[in-house]
Structures are given as C-alpha cells and as structure tokens.
Design an enzyme around this catalytic site. Structure first.
Site, mmCIF file in Angstrom:
data_model
loop_
_atom_site.group_PDB
_atom_site.id
_atom_site.type_symbol
_atom_site.label_atom_id
_atom_site.label_comp_id
_atom_site.label_asym_id
_atom_site.label_seq_id
_atom_site.Cartn_x
_atom_site.Cartn_y
_atom_site.Cartn_z
ATOM 1 N N PRO A 207 -2.665 68.689 60.177
ATOM 2 C CG PRO A 207 -0.746 69.949 59.812
ATOM 3 C CD PRO A 207 -1.211 68.581 60.158
ATOM 4 N N GLY A 209 -5.524 69.277 54.851
ATOM 5 C CA GLY A 209 -4.920 68.981 53.553
ATOM 6 C C GLY A 209 -3.749 68.026 53.599
ATOM 7 C CE LYS A 212 -7.199 65.869 59.026
ATOM 8 N NZ LYS A 212 -6.394 66.864 58.314
ATOM 9 C CD GLU A 429 8.290 93.962 49.223
ATOM 10 O OE1 GLU A 429 8.890 93.004 49.763
ATOM 11 O OE2 GLU A 429 7.195 94.385 49.639
ATOM 12 C CG HIS A 432 11.001 93.266 53.684
ATOM 13 N ND1 HIS A 432 10.885 93.292 55.046
ATOM 14 C CD2 HIS A 432 9.831 93.772 53.211
ATOM 15 C CE1 HIS A 432 9.704 93.801 55.376
ATOM 16 N NE2 HIS A 432 9.046 94.105 54.278
ATOM 17 C CG ASP A 504 6.303 94.466 56.668
ATOM 18 O OD1 ASP A 504 5.875 93.346 56.350
ATOM 19 O OD2 ASP A 504 6.862 95.238 55.884
HETATM 20 P P1 ADP Z 1 -7.506 66.383 54.960
HETATM 21 O O1 ADP Z 1 -6.329 65.942 55.742
HETATM 22 O O2 ADP Z 1 -7.798 67.817 55.229
HETATM 23 O O3 ADP Z 1 -8.672 65.496 55.048
HETATM 24 P P2 ADP Z 1 -7.515 65.471 52.274
HETATM 25 O O4 ADP Z 1 -7.308 64.055 52.557
HETATM 26 O O5 ADP Z 1 -8.898 65.880 51.953
HETATM 27 O O6 ADP Z 1 -6.988 66.367 53.455
HETATM 28 O O7 ADP Z 1 -6.538 65.907 51.128
HETATM 29 C C1 ADP Z 1 -6.934 66.782 50.127
HETATM 30 C C2 ADP Z 1 -6.254 66.444 48.815
HETATM 31 O O8 ADP Z 1 -4.867 66.672 48.904
HETATM 32 C C3 ADP Z 1 -6.385 64.998 48.456
HETATM 33 O O9 ADP Z 1 -7.553 64.770 47.740
HETATM 34 C C4 ADP Z 1 -5.157 64.767 47.603
HETATM 35 O O10 ADP Z 1 -5.381 65.138 46.266
HETATM 36 C C5 ADP Z 1 -4.142 65.698 48.175
HETATM 37 N N1 ADP Z 1 -3.243 65.006 49.099
HETATM 38 C C6 ADP Z 1 -3.103 65.278 50.417
HETATM 39 N N2 ADP Z 1 -2.172 64.495 50.970
HETATM 40 C C7 ADP Z 1 -1.722 63.692 49.999
HETATM 41 C C8 ADP Z 1 -0.737 62.651 49.950
HETATM 42 N N3 ADP Z 1 -0.048 62.278 51.026
HETATM 43 N N4 ADP Z 1 -0.526 62.039 48.774
HETATM 44 C C9 ADP Z 1 -1.208 62.408 47.685
HETATM 45 N N5 ADP Z 1 -2.136 63.371 47.661
HETATM 46 C C10 ADP Z 1 -2.393 64.037 48.794
HETATM 47 ZN ZN ZN Z 2 7.074 94.624 53.970
#
Ligand code: ADP
Ligand code: ZN
Ligand code: MG
Length: 615
Positions: A207, A209, A212, A429, A432, A504
């Site tokens: 996913p 962030g 990768k 709320e 919920h 909702d």
């Molecule tokens: P993507 O998987 O979308 O390429 P990124 O590698 O660009 O994600 O990650 C974005 C930022 O999130 C990184 O620059 C870092 O700061 C943080 N991050 C994501 N995963 C890690 C991890 N396993 N350890 C430390 N920082 C992380």
């Molecule tokens: Zn609600």
C-alpha cells in the site's frame, strides 16, 4: 509561454528600430540640392557651364563651374553618355567635364534586405535557445527527451540524505529478500555454480506509504553497485514513442554499468493492464511496456542488471510483467503491525526532543492501519503542535492530538454548532459509542467527540481490539449495528431524523450489499454476484457486469434489506434498554465535547445515578 511571446515581440521591435535608424542616418546628399530636368543639364553642358557630374545609379549630382549643385535623374535603361547624346550633346562637350561613377546609395531596401533575410533565422535560433534553456531549468527533457532522466544514486550524495537499512524500520522479511538479491549481483559466481539463474526483476508491492521507495533508496546506498532510478510516469509523457526509446536508453546505461540496479518506481503508470479505450494514451503506454518486456527478455543469462519495480496497485499490472523471467520475485510490504509501528515512530523521533511522558507503545497501539508515511507525518504534526504551543519538548498530548489530525483532518473550532445541533450531534455520537460498547464483536471505543474535524461534525473513534486480517460475519453485523447507532439514537430521542446520518447510511448500504454479493454471508449462499473490476485510473472498484438474473437481483435486494432491518432492530433494542446511559453520555458530551476511553468506560459502568462532571 506568454513570456516567450513577449520576448519574441520585443526582439522584432528592436530589429525594426535598428533598420529604421540605418535608413535615417544614411546620407542622402542628393535630396538636399535643387532638382532640375535632364534637358536643362544637356543645355548647360553644351554651354560648358558644368564641371563635374557624379552618377549614382540613375541619380545625378551636377557640380557647376560656379560651385552651384543640383540633382537630376537620367533615363534608367541607358548610360549617362548615351542619354546625353540622345539629348543632342556632342562627344567633345561630353569629354569637357568629369564624370564620376559612385556606388549606388540610399535605398532603404538595401539595409532592410539582409535584416529581413537574417531576422527569421535569428529569431529561430533564439527561440530554440530559449526553449532549451527553459527545458533544462525545468524537467530537463526537451532536447534529451529520448534519453531517460534516470538518476544515479550512490557515491556522490549528501550524507544527510543517505538512507540506509537502519532508516527502514520493520519490514525485516523484505529487507532480507532485497539483501539476497543484492548478493546475487555481487557474487554471481556462487549462484552460477549451482546452476541458479539470477532473478531479473524484483517487484516491491505494498500500500502507499509503506516504504517501497525508501527501501529502494536504502538498497541504492547499501548495495555498492550503480543504482539508476526513474519514476514510471516519466516514460509516459510529451511525445508518442518517447517512452520506448527512453526505456531502451535506460537499459543500455544500466547494462554499460553492470553490475547495476535499475529502479522503476510506480511502475503501474506504465504497466497497467492493457484495457482498450480506458484512460488516455494507452497505446503509448503499451509500446513502453512492450519495450520493457523486450529489454528484460533480452538480458543474457549473465547480465548483471536487476530491475526493481515498485507499485501499490499490483492488481492493475499487466500479467505479462509478472510472468517468470521478468519480475519473478515479488516482495510484499505490509502495513506495519504494532511492533513495526513503534519502530517506525522511534526512527522518526530520533532527532526530536521528546518529553519523558511520551509513550510510543500507546501511540503505536492507537494507530492500526497507519502506514509508515502516516506515522512519519504524525510525528511531524506532533512536533509542529509542540512548537506552536512554545513548548521545549514534545509531549504525549501532542502525539495523541496529531493522531486525530492525521485520521480526520484538523479540528475546526471555528465551526460552531447551535445548541440544538450540538444536542443532535451528541446523541448521534453517543448512540454509536453505546452500541459499540454493548456488542462484544464491535470495535472498542477510544474517543467520542462533537468537535467538528475535516468534513465530519462529530466522530466516534473506534478501533479493533487487536489487529486482524480477516473479518467474520458477526463482526460485520456488529459494524452494521454500530453504524446505525447514530441514526437510531436520533430517532429515539428526537422522534426525527437529521442529515447527520447520511454518511453512515451510505456505509451501511454498501456493507450490507457486500455481505450478500461479495462475502457469501446471506441466505443466497456462497456465491459472488456481479463481475467487479477495479478502475485503475480512478482507483476504485465498480460492478461492471451483472452476471445474474432479474430474479436474483430482487433476492439480493431483499437480503440486503433484511441485514439492515435486523441490524436496526438490534440497535434500537440496545438503545431502548440503555436509554439512561445514552442520556448520560450525551449530557457529558454536550458539556465537555470530547470523552476519552477511560471516562467513557466509567460512564457505561455507572448505573442509574448521573454524576455531575467537572470541567
Ligand atoms: P511508498 O511505499 O509509497 O513508496 P515511501 O517509501 O515513499 O512510501 O515512504 C514515505 C515515507 O514514509 C518515507 O519517506 C519514510 O519517512 C516513511 N516510512 C515509510 N515506511 C517506513 C519504514 N518502514 N521505516 C521508516 N520510515 C518509513
Ligand atoms: Zn454517525
Ligand atoms: Mg513511492
């Protein structure tokens, strides 16, 4: 482009100015003197009054013996002497004065012609020069657009930017696999001896962030081989056919520098499933993709180039890319679990002044579903909060605040609710939260708030008790009831329904329908109805084909309705039974606007008596 046009007009103006200046200062001596007829001149010659005639083209400047100057013109198709003879001047008389031939002067065209010839040329040169300069400043691709704008990582980088495996938290499995691949590059002989083939491509899947790109950058610094990096979308731009030639040049460069690593980030931008008519420029993408496939197939057995691709949408990748012999290794990066989250938090807190009360365990516990990027963002937000409050350190308070900010958007304190709205919101709320607390399978309530945030007026923050990858039917049913909690509480209290439950209800309908058509959890049995297709360019999923009859459609609708009706019944039953607790929670909410987990748990436990709450 407006600026280019301006420059263009400016240059033209300058040229016009220069040419008119030349015309102005060109000495026009002929014009200053009196002009007389040619026959008059002939007579004067016969009388011997003329000393000298200066010829310039057809213009004549005549100097008399007494110093007088006049101008005249001769016939243009004959010479001066011929003209004079025609006018009856004798040969001797002609020899009696001097004739001086001068270079023809003065026509404005003489000055303008070279300008007119060279001006377009100059403009042309200047135009391309400007564009190339702009392109170099910008994307740097206009002239070198056939070459891939790949970046070479490694040796020459600033130390601060250097990412190593130490900067990547968690992801142990992925790190191991990547290291192994790098090992292949470094000691290929070891593997050849065993008859093993070096993997050509590694695909990082996960996913957004999850790190990768980060992992690839770490590989760049740790592998000790040249590392070329490019983003997939760089192939799909500007001109048709550019993509594939870029791929060619990129692979060439990588091969020249082998052993080397070629990193193609966001490869889904090119490698999308070849779907006719979906998304623009698919033909270009197809060419580029084919070129990549061809290049990867073209590697000889002992080519020391490994391609690392990264994508967060593996499902849209063309299956040809995933075939063995191309990206035959797939490394999945998951969203971090609680331990991983704590480690990521630690990494991002390294250079920040933390107060002693900061408890990263608690933060990690409260952030299931957060990606590495979310966590990095969270830590940053906490630092900003602390700075804004002029604190010397970051406290736990700031971290907790930023969790909600990252989840739901910034608080909107300015968005004031009227007294009535606040009451409705509080009961909604509270509904919920109370339903969630009353069903064992439901998620645990962490916080209730009627402070509006981002797009929502109020919210109940409920999180699963532990991390899960699969969900059961009873959990889904609990979710349905909790989602209806707000709606039912409003109905119960005010005998009326507001628009506050719109969101909702949307979720309820979708979930109930999925229970029937996707998860096989209804009376209709374990069948998946409808053909779903993800729309890569929009990032969502849609039912593209109805592969069932009208009769089944009715049955699906009925089952969906039954799920919702039953959930509603259950919710109303709970709320009616715990009416007093509902009122109590709502009252506290109106007073304090937010209730944290511990206080909420106390509120539910207390039976009957309503304690006055102090602020
Ligand atoms: P993507 O998987 O979308 O390429 P990124 O590698 O660009 O994600 O990650 C974005 C930022 O999130 C990184 O620059 C870092 O700061 C943080 N991050 C994501 N995963 C890690 C991890 N396993 N350890 C430390 N920082 C992380
Ligand atoms: Zn609600
Ligand atoms: Mg990325």
């Amino acid at each position: 482009m407006n600026k280019v046009l301006q420059n263009f007009l400016f240059v033209i103006l300058i040229f016009l100015l220069i040419s008119s200046l030349f015309a102005l200062f060109n000495p026009q001596i002929f014009e200053k003197s009196e002009e007389v007829s040619f026959s008059q001149i002939s007579q004067d010659i016969n009388q011997g009054n003329i000393k000298e005639i200066i010829v310039s083209g057809d213009d004549l400047l005549i100097l008399y013996q007494d110093g007088k100057q006049v101008t005249s013109r001769k016939e243009s198709d004959s010479s001066l002497t011929q003209s004079l003879i025609n006018y009856g001047v004798s040969q001797e008389k002609i020899r009696g004065f001097q004739i001086k031939i001068e270079k023809e002067k003065g026509s404005i065209w003489e000055w303008l012609m070279p300008v007119l010839i060279f001006l377009p040329l100059l403009i042309f040169i200047w135009f391309f020069w400007t564009i190339s300069k702009q392109a170099k400043a910008g994307a740097g691709q206009t002239f070198s657009f056939l070459k891939a704008p790949a970046k070479l990582f490694g040796s020459g980088k600033a130390p601060g930017e250097k990412v190593t495996f130490k900067d990547v938290a968690g992801l142990e499995g992925a790190k191991e696999e990547v290291k192994e691949v790098v090992d292949f590059l470094k000691n290929p002989k070891k593997f050849w001896k065993m008859g093993a083939r070096i993997p050509r491509g590694v695909l990082l899947i996960g996913p957004p962030g999850t790190g990768k790109t980060l992992l690839a950058r770490a590989v760049a610094n740790e592998s000790g081989v040249p590392f070329f990096s490019i983003v997939g979308s760089a192939f799909v731009e500007l001109f048709v056919g550019v993509g594939s030639s870029r791929v060619r040049s990129l692979f060439e460069t990588a091969k020249k520098n082998q052993p080397s690593i070629l990193f193609i980030d966001e490869i889904d931008a090119i490698g999308k499933t070849r779907m006719p008519g979906v998304g623009g420029g698919h033909e270009e993408r197809e060419q580029t993709l084919n070129q990549i496939l061809a290049e990867m197939d073209g590697f000889e057995r002992d080519t020391g180039v490994i391609v690392i691709g990264a994508t967060n949408k593996p499902d849209v990748l063309d299956s040809a890319l995933l075939r063995p012999g191309r990206f035959d290794r797939r490394i999945v990066l998951d969203l971090p679990d609680i331990k991983g989250r704590k480690e990521i938090l630690k990494i991002h807190c390294r250079d920040k002044p933390l107060s002693l009360d900061v408890n990263l365990d608690e933060i990690a516990e409260r952030t299931p579903g957060f990606s590495g990027a979310d966590l990095a963002n969270l830590v940053n937000e906490a630092a900003i909060f602390a700075a804004r409050k002029d604190k010397k350190q970051i406290y736990q308070e700031e971290f907790l605040e930023s969790i909600e900010k990252v989840l739901l958007g910034p608080e909107r304190k300015s968005h004031l609710l009227s007294k009535k709205e606040k009451e409705i919101c509080a009961f909604h709320e509270a509904g919920h939260a109370l339903v969630a607390a009353s069903i064992p399978e439901a998620e645990q309530v962490r916080k209730i708030s009627i402070v509006s945030r981002g797009m929502v007026a109020g919210y109940t923050l409920a999180l699963p008790k532990e991390e899960k990858r699969i969900k059961t039917k009873s959990e889904f049913l609990a979710e349905l009831s909790v989602l209806l909690g707000g709606f039912c509480a409003e109905k119960l209290k005010f005998k009326e329904i507001s628009t506050g439950a719109t969101n909702d209800l949307e979720k309820v309908s979708l979930l109930a329908r999925n229970l029937v058509t996707k998860y096989g959890m209804s009376k209709l049995g374990p069948i998946s109805f409808g053909k779903r297709e993800s729309m890569p360019f929009l990032g969502w999923e849609a039912e593209t084909e109805r592969n069932y009859s009208e009769k089944i459609a009715t049955a699906i609708d009925k089952e969906t309705e039954r799920f919702i009706k039953e959930a509603e019944k259950k919710t109303i039953r709970i709320l009616k039974k715990k009416r007093k607790t509902l009122e109590r929670i709502a009252k506290v909410l109106i007073e304090k606007e937010t209730i944290e987990k511990e206080e909420f748990e106390n509120l539910i436990k207390k039976k009957g008596k309503i304690k006055k709450v102090k602020r």
